[in-house]
Design a protein around this motif. Structure first.
Motif, mmCIF file in Angstrom:
data_model
loop_
_atom_site.group_PDB
_atom_site.id
_atom_site.type_symbol
_atom_site.label_atom_id
_atom_site.label_comp_id
_atom_site.label_asym_id
_atom_site.label_seq_id
_atom_site.Cartn_x
_atom_site.Cartn_y
_atom_site.Cartn_z
ATOM 1 N N SER A 105 24.909 -19.372 44.958
ATOM 2 C CA SER A 105 26.043 -19.328 44.035
ATOM 3 C C SER A 105 27.054 -18.274 44.463
ATOM 4 C CB SER A 105 25.548 -19.034 42.613
ATOM 5 O OG SER A 105 24.664 -20.042 42.156
ATOM 6 N N ALA A 106 26.557 -17.155 45.016
ATOM 7 C CA ALA A 106 27.462 -16.111 45.492
ATOM 8 C C ALA A 106 28.286 -16.604 46.681
ATOM 9 C CB ALA A 106 26.661 -14.868 45.873
ATOM 10 N N GLU A 107 27.642 -17.372 47.564
ATOM 11 C CA GLU A 107 28.381 -17.927 48.705
ATOM 12 C C GLU A 107 29.473 -18.894 48.255
ATOM 13 O OE1 GLU A 107 25.423 -19.733 51.087
ATOM 14 O OE2 GLU A 107 24.536 -17.831 51.772
ATOM 15 N N ASN A 108 29.209 -19.606 47.159
ATOM 16 C CA ASN A 108 30.198 -20.565 46.648
ATOM 17 C C ASN A 108 31.191 -19.927 45.682
ATOM 18 O OD1 ASN A 108 28.849 -22.584 48.089
ATOM 19 N ND2 ASN A 108 27.499 -23.074 46.357
ATOM 20 N N GLY A 109 30.995 -18.642 45.411
ATOM 21 C CA GLY A 109 31.908 -17.953 44.494
ATOM 22 C C GLY A 109 31.682 -18.296 43.039
ATOM 23 N N ASP A 110 30.523 -18.850 42.712
ATOM 24 C CA ASP A 110 30.204 -19.221 41.329
ATOM 25 C C ASP A 110 29.428 -18.066 40.688
ATOM 26 O OD1 ASP A 110 29.647 -20.407 38.950
ATOM 27 O OD2 ASP A 110 28.727 -22.210 39.788
ATOM 28 N N TYR A 111 30.161 -17.055 40.220
ATOM 29 C CA TYR A 111 29.519 -15.849 39.708
ATOM 30 C C TYR A 111 28.890 -16.058 38.328
ATOM 31 C CZ TYR A 111 32.118 -13.882 43.565
ATOM 32 O OH TYR A 111 32.617 -13.633 44.818
ATOM 33 N N ARG A 112 29.332 -17.080 37.606
ATOM 34 C CA ARG A 112 28.728 -17.361 36.311
ATOM 35 C C ARG A 112 27.273 -17.798 36.479
ATOM 36 N NH1 ARG A 112 32.150 -20.887 32.183
ATOM 37 N NH2 ARG A 112 33.436 -19.023 32.501
ATOM 38 N N LYS A 113 27.000 -18.561 37.543
ATOM 39 C CA LYS A 113 25.632 -18.990 37.798
ATOM 40 C C LYS A 113 24.742 -17.810 38.181
ATOM 41 C CE LYS A 113 25.603 -23.895 38.936
ATOM 42 N NZ LYS A 113 25.275 -24.899 39.981
ATOM 43 N N ILE A 114 25.320 -16.814 38.827
ATOM 44 C CA ILE A 114 24.540 -15.620 39.170
ATOM 45 C C ILE A 114 24.038 -14.952 37.897
ATOM 46 C CG2 ILE A 114 24.605 -13.351 40.264
ATOM 47 C CD1 ILE A 114 26.696 -14.434 42.177
ATOM 48 N N SER A 115 24.928 -14.825 36.915
ATOM 49 C CA SER A 115 24.531 -14.239 35.630
ATOM 50 C C SER A 115 23.472 -15.091 34.945
ATOM 51 C CB SER A 115 25.760 -14.095 34.713
ATOM 52 O OG SER A 115 26.719 -13.245 35.293
ATOM 53 N N SER A 116 23.610 -16.415 35.077
ATOM 54 C CA SER A 116 22.623 -17.306 34.463
ATOM 55 C C SER A 116 21.249 -17.125 35.099
ATOM 56 C CB SER A 116 23.073 -18.758 34.608
ATOM 57 O OG SER A 116 24.309 -18.981 33.963
ATOM 58 N N MET A 117 21.223 -16.985 36.433
ATOM 59 C CA MET A 117 19.944 -16.776 37.111
ATOM 60 C C MET A 117 19.308 -15.455 36.670
ATOM 61 S SD MET A 117 19.464 -19.465 38.936
ATOM 62 C CE MET A 117 20.367 -20.372 37.669
ATOM 63 N N GLN A 118 20.166 -14.456 36.468
ATOM 64 C CA GLN A 118 19.665 -13.158 36.014
ATOM 65 C C GLN A 118 19.035 -13.277 34.626
ATOM 66 O OE1 GLN A 118 19.418 -10.262 37.507
ATOM 67 N NE2 GLN A 118 18.726 -9.092 35.728
ATOM 68 N N MET A 119 19.685 -13.978 33.733
ATOM 69 C CA MET A 119 19.174 -14.133 32.370
ATOM 70 C C MET A 119 17.890 -14.961 32.350
ATOM 71 S SD MET A 119 21.030 -12.263 30.629
ATOM 72 C CE MET A 119 20.199 -12.664 29.102
#
Length: 257
Positions: free
Chosen positions: A127-141
């Motif tokens: 997700s970071a490579e694709n610039g989808d930072y919202r998904k990064i937060s979702s993975m964290q949660m």
């Protein structure tokens, strides 16, 4: 013992919280002795909670999850063992024998949590490579949810089904087996102390061990009194050592001058 709904809810909430606290805030409420104290306080029997939690604390000393290794979860074991022991009216020494297999079983849950965590990390990197930072937060949660569920779900099952299951098993268990388990539970504190001594410089400080043994066995001083005396001796030794180092440093500076 008749368990109230609010007691069950508090124990279950604490079960969900303890693994989050262990991996995040780290205020030491996840320690086995603290877990036993908290559950004992909720259930109205702090003595049993402290006995079980303190014994499992001895079993956990010197053991750490270096490099992310999965180790026996004596914290969750302390919650489950204290709750089941108090609600079923069993001896605290028998409760310890319940806690140890729970601690070993929790290793498998931790392995599953870490395996799922690796998958979440890879998803977050993509997700970071694709610039989808919202998904990064979702993975964290999702990772946080997995963390709390690792201990919360076993505690939930133990609170809901544990006492009835244990009572059913005890009803068909012969007295010689329960007696043997009680004796084994009474020996486990000595095993825990033995494991602790393996990691401590016992030979170097054998004189202090002898003094402590004499104070407890012959002078009948309570353990709290012996612990306070030990703390006082440690403080005196620390101050004397600090003064020696300070004098050596000052002496070295004088020679340089």
């Amino acid at each position: 013992m008749e368990v109230q709904i609010w007691q069950m809810v508090l124990v279950i909430l604490y079960g969900f919280f303890i693994n989050y606290e262990k991996n995040s805030t780290m205020f030491s409420t996840y320690q086995p002795v603290t877990a036993g104290l908290v559950v004992g306080l909720i259930m109205g029997d702090m003595t049993t909670g402290l006995f079980i939690g303190g014994t499992l604390q001895l079993m956990s000393l010197g053991i750490s999850n270096f490099g992310g290794a999965s180790i026996p979860d004596y914290q969750t074991a302390s919650i489950v063992a204290t709750f089941i022991t108090i609600t079923t009216g069993q001896a605290a020494s028998l409760g310890i024998t319940i806690g140890i297999p729970v601690a070993l079983l929790m290793v498998q849950f931790d392995v599953l949590r870490q395996a799922a965590g690796i998958y979440l990390v890879h998803r977050a990197e993509k997700s970071a490579e694709n610039g989808d930072y919202r998904k990064i937060s979702s993975m964290q949660m999702i990772g946080v949810v997995l963390t709390v569920a690792t201990t919360g779900i076993p505690v939930l099952l133990a609170v809901v089904f544990g006492p009835k299951l244990v009572n059913a098993i005890l009803a068909y268990t012969p007295e010689w087996l329960t007696g043997g388990l009680t004796v084994a539970g009474g020996l486990l504190p000595a095993v825990g102390i033995g494991l602790l001594l393996r990691y401590l410089p016992a030979k170097e400080y054998i004189s202090y061990l002898i003094v402590g043994f004499v104070l407890v066995s012959y002078l009948k001083i309570p353990l709290l009194g012996v612990a306070l005396l030990g703390a006082a001796v440690a403080l005196i030794n620390f101050k004397n050592g600090s003064k020696t180092v300070s004098n050596q440093v000052e002496g070295g500076m004088d020679e340089d001058e």
